[in-house]
Motif scaffolding. Structure first.
Motif, PDB file in Angstrom:
ATOM      1  N   GLU A  39       0.832  -1.202   0.000  1.00 16.42           N
ATOM      2  CA  GLU A  39       0.000   0.000   0.000  1.00 16.42           C
ATOM      3  C   GLU A  39       0.870   1.257   0.000  1.00 16.42           C
ATOM      4  O   GLU A  39       0.587   2.213  -0.725  1.00 16.42           O
ATOM      5  N   LYS A 100      -9.946   0.120   0.739  1.00 10.14           N
ATOM      6  CA  LYS A 100      -9.339   1.184   1.550  1.00 10.14           C
ATOM      7  C   LYS A 100      -8.286   1.941   0.734  1.00 10.14           C
ATOM      8  O   LYS A 100      -8.233   3.176   0.755  1.00 10.14           O
ATOM      9  N   GLU A 104      -8.231   5.853  -0.294  1.00  5.18           N
ATOM     10  CA  GLU A 104      -7.122   6.693   0.161  1.00  5.18           C
ATOM     11  C   GLU A 104      -6.561   7.538  -0.979  1.00  5.18           C
ATOM     12  O   GLU A 104      -6.344   8.741  -0.836  1.00  5.18           O
ATOM     13  N   HIS A 105      -6.338   6.917  -2.126  1.00  5.31           N
ATOM     14  CA  HIS A 105      -5.745   7.718  -3.206  1.00  5.31           C
ATOM     15  C   HIS A 105      -6.781   8.614  -3.871  1.00  5.31           C
ATOM     16  O   HIS A 105      -6.459   9.714  -4.325  1.00  5.31           O
ATOM     17  N   GLU A 107      -9.209  10.145  -2.225  1.00 12.41           N
ATOM     18  CA  GLU A 107      -9.319  11.277  -1.304  1.00 12.41           C
ATOM     19  C   GLU A 107      -8.132  12.229  -1.449  1.00 12.41           C
ATOM     20  O   GLU A 107      -8.301  13.445  -1.377  1.00 12.41           O
TER      21      GLU A 107
END
Length: 179
Positions: A39, A100, A104-105, A107
């Motif tokens: 990640e 997730k 995350e990317h 956002e």
């Protein structure tokens, strides 16, 4: 090494669409790294690509998702057609981590420009990727700055100005037949 002439590049002043396409990342594939390390590498790549766009007027990001973003699907730890895969976590961990990581990317990029997400089938994760796309469509259904396009078609198309951008994973068509 041979000498080459340097090309002087103009700084773009017109708005552009900036595509961040990281196909075939095979999240969850056993590589000797933990899921957290995988990640972190993915987010470093996204951050690096954003930094390379410094100075551009980005009107929107275009994100093809799916496209073998996950290495397998289902409890049997296989590709869609049933080829066994060595996995770095359980099927649930892979699906949850993939969701997730996508959020995350997304956002991170939303802080810069609106986003258009295009779902792409892959041959390793056809249904896991579809689940991810449906999840993202639900998460962002009331967001004006994120548009999620979910379609089971093996080819997807997006227009930008007078340009047609085509997307396919490539497992259903030979490269020579694409044009």
């Amino acid at each position: 090494s041979p000498k080459v002439s340097k090309i002087k590049s103009k700084k773009l002043t017109d708005p552009c669409v900036y595509e961040i396409s990281l196909p075939d990342i095979h999240y969850g594939k056993m590589t000797g790294e933990t899921l957290e390390e995988l990640e972190n590498h993915f987010m470093e790549c996204v951050t690096d690509l954003v930094e390379k766009a410094s100075g551009l007027e980005i009107e929107k990001f275009l994100l093809p998702i799916g496209n073998d973003g996950m290495n397998s699907e289902g409890m049997r730890r296989t590709t869609t057609k049933g080829t066994p895969q060595d996995m770095a976590g359980s099927p649930a961990q892979i699906l949850m981590g993939g969701c997730k990581l996508a959020r995350e990317h997304i956002e991170m990029l939303r802080g810069i420009a609106p986003i258009e997400i295009v779902f792409m089938n892959g041959n390793h994760d056809r249904y896991s990727a579809l689940a991810l796309a449906i999840y993202l469509e639900a998460v962002y259904e009331n967001c004006e700055d994120v548009d999620v396009s979910v379609s089971p078609k093996v080819r997807q198309y997006v227009t930008w100005g007078n340009n047609l951008l085509g997307f396919t994973h490539g497992d259903f068509v030979k490269g020579t037949d694409l044009p």
